[in-house]
Design a protein around this motif. Sequence first.
Motif, mmCIF file in Angstrom:
data_model
loop_
_atom_site.group_PDB
_atom_site.id
_atom_site.type_symbol
_atom_site.label_atom_id
_atom_site.label_comp_id
_atom_site.label_asym_id
_atom_site.label_seq_id
_atom_site.Cartn_x
_atom_site.Cartn_y
_atom_site.Cartn_z
ATOM 1 N N ALA A 148 0.794 -1.220 0.000
ATOM 2 C CA ALA A 148 0.000 0.000 0.000
ATOM 3 C C ALA A 148 0.833 1.280 0.000
ATOM 4 O O ALA A 148 0.286 2.359 -0.168
ATOM 5 C CB ALA A 148 -0.939 0.008 1.219
ATOM 6 N N THR A 149 2.127 1.190 0.190
ATOM 7 C CA THR A 149 2.929 2.402 0.232
ATOM 8 C C THR A 149 3.619 2.660 -1.101
ATOM 9 O O THR A 149 4.122 1.746 -1.743
ATOM 10 C CB THR A 149 3.977 2.347 1.355
ATOM 11 N N GLN A 150 3.621 3.927 -1.491
ATOM 12 C CA GLN A 150 4.298 4.341 -2.715
ATOM 13 C C GLN A 150 5.558 5.148 -2.419
ATOM 14 O O GLN A 150 6.226 5.614 -3.334
ATOM 15 C CB GLN A 150 3.348 5.188 -3.569
ATOM 16 N N PHE A 151 5.879 5.322 -1.134
ATOM 17 C CA PHE A 151 6.995 6.163 -0.746
ATOM 18 C C PHE A 151 7.907 5.415 0.221
ATOM 19 O O PHE A 151 7.855 5.632 1.430
ATOM 20 C CB PHE A 151 6.491 7.451 -0.093
ATOM 21 N N PRO A 152 8.749 4.536 -0.263
ATOM 22 C CA PRO A 152 9.682 3.843 0.625
ATOM 23 C C PRO A 152 10.698 4.813 1.214
ATOM 24 O O PRO A 152 11.046 5.829 0.604
ATOM 25 C CB PRO A 152 10.362 2.832 -0.303
ATOM 26 N N GLY A 153 11.134 4.513 2.420
ATOM 27 C CA GLY A 153 12.174 5.325 3.037
ATOM 28 C C GLY A 153 11.687 6.517 3.828
ATOM 29 O O GLY A 153 12.498 7.284 4.354
ATOM 30 N N CYS A 181 -1.203 15.009 9.820
ATOM 31 C CA CYS A 181 -1.309 13.596 10.216
ATOM 32 C C CYS A 181 -1.902 12.770 9.073
ATOM 33 O O CYS A 181 -1.449 11.657 8.794
ATOM 34 C CB CYS A 181 -2.194 13.451 11.458
ATOM 35 N N GLY A 182 -2.907 13.314 8.398
ATOM 36 C CA GLY A 182 -3.499 12.620 7.269
ATOM 37 C C GLY A 182 -2.536 12.485 6.109
ATOM 38 O O GLY A 182 -2.482 11.451 5.439
ATOM 39 N N VAL A 183 -1.756 13.539 5.870
ATOM 40 C CA VAL A 183 -0.753 13.480 4.804
ATOM 41 C C VAL A 183 0.281 12.403 5.108
ATOM 42 O O VAL A 183 0.635 11.590 4.239
ATOM 43 C CB VAL A 183 -0.066 14.847 4.625
ATOM 44 N N LEU A 184 0.753 12.368 6.341
ATOM 45 C CA LEU A 184 1.769 11.387 6.717
ATOM 46 C C LEU A 184 1.227 9.966 6.621
ATOM 47 O O LEU A 184 1.934 9.052 6.170
ATOM 48 C CB LEU A 184 2.273 11.665 8.130
ATOM 49 N N ALA A 185 -0.023 9.768 7.037
ATOM 50 C CA ALA A 185 -0.626 8.436 6.927
ATOM 51 C C ALA A 185 -0.683 7.999 5.466
ATOM 52 O O ALA A 185 -0.455 6.829 5.138
ATOM 53 C CB ALA A 185 -2.018 8.435 7.546
ATOM 54 N N GLY A 186 -0.984 8.950 4.576
ATOM 55 C CA GLY A 186 -1.000 8.625 3.159
ATOM 56 C C GLY A 186 0.375 8.270 2.627
ATOM 57 O O GLY A 186 0.527 7.354 1.812
ATOM 58 N N LEU A 187 1.397 8.971 3.105
ATOM 59 C CA LEU A 187 2.758 8.705 2.642
ATOM 60 C C LEU A 187 3.223 7.295 3.015
ATOM 61 O O LEU A 187 3.926 6.645 2.248
ATOM 62 C CB LEU A 187 3.727 9.728 3.239
ATOM 63 N N ILE A 188 2.830 6.827 4.198
ATOM 64 C CA ILE A 188 3.276 5.501 4.631
ATOM 65 C C ILE A 188 2.255 4.419 4.296
ATOM 66 O O ILE A 188 2.451 3.253 4.635
ATOM 67 C CB ILE A 188 3.613 5.483 6.132
ATOM 68 N N GLY A 189 1.150 4.805 3.635
ATOM 69 C CA GLY A 189 0.223 3.824 3.099
ATOM 70 C C GLY A 189 -0.983 3.493 3.946
ATOM 71 O O GLY A 189 -1.964 2.959 3.443
ATOM 72 N N THR A 190 -0.948 3.832 5.238
ATOM 73 C CA THR A 190 -2.075 3.514 6.112
ATOM 74 C C THR A 190 -1.901 4.215 7.449
ATOM 75 O O THR A 190 -0.782 4.356 7.963
ATOM 76 C CB THR A 190 -2.191 2.002 6.374
ATOM 77 N N VAL A 191 -3.016 4.642 8.031
ATOM 78 C CA VAL A 191 -2.972 5.221 9.371
ATOM 79 C C VAL A 191 -2.655 4.149 10.409
ATOM 80 O O VAL A 191 -2.277 4.459 11.544
ATOM 81 C CB VAL A 191 -4.306 5.928 9.687
#
Length: 340
Positions: A105-110, A237-247
């Motif tokens: 679910a994540t598109q941003f590894p690292g 917080c919502g942006v960060l949850a999206g970056l890592i793929g899930t809250v």
Amino acid sequence: MGAVPVALLPGDGIGPEIVEATTAVLDAAGAEVEWLPVVAGARVFEETGEALPAETVETARAAGVVLKGPMGTPRQGYRSPNQRLRDAMGTFANVRLARSFPHPATQFPGVDLTLIRDVTEDFTQGTAQRLAGPVGAELAGVALRVTTRPAVDRLARFAYDWARARGKHRVAIGHLATSQRATDGLFVETALAAAADGFTDLDVTDEAMDPLCTHLMQHPGRYDVLLTGHLYGGILCGVLAGLIGTVGLLAGAAFGTAGAIFEAGHGNVPKYAGLDRANPAACILSGAIMLDHLGQTEAAKRVRVAVERTIAEGRHTTPDLGGTGGTRSFARRCRDLAAG
């Protein structure tokens, strides 16, 4: 060192399930903790008429450390026990950790970001009202936003100390000071002044919220720590949850003058309660932050490695991580790995 007392609050909705999973993993990792069960939230409110019993507050303050599940605010006029507990513990800095793990679910590894936001001012104290028109219709809503120099200075210094202690070098202040000059202008001015007073080794910058959100989505690796007021922090917080793929991976804590509270960065999701599908990783990782806070860093490391390996294996991951596992199977695998 003997076992450290920790107030344990299951919460509402999926809270009891993810808290149970968390304590099992922390115990397996060798955490030296004495769990002190307490209650709060909607269920105890229905039974007693009090969402945050005095006994719970007394236990939390005496221990100085709370591990809790999420609690809801089910109706108008029901004052959030979350905020009341934060007030009782004197919390002023809300921390959210966003780290990417290898899953579909994540598109941003690292990604490895920390958000630190205020929980004492801004719009948090509920100083608001609706204004009625001549025939009783509500025509306007008015809310008071407060920013004070002492509170921002304390928050900023906490953020800079946090960054420095963890080898982070870049702190970005999120704001809208060009339009909100009285409040955000004071926030930025105070935070930059604090940076110049003893934190010149850090790269502290300020950035308006709209380009900040854009740049986070384009190049999240350019950021280490984000510092904001309460409202903007909630958006981020919502942006960060999206970056890592899930809250379900967003760990959190709140630090204050009377202690600290550790909890996942998501809500109680009542529709999933009892279905064995909630992702317990955020709560487990919040427990790892707690162990670091208590000086039990080796146990904290075992917890994080167990979560990372469980996600990487993919056999026990929950649906939000692209898997078919459940809360219990995820926790069992983490527990086994944490135990070594």
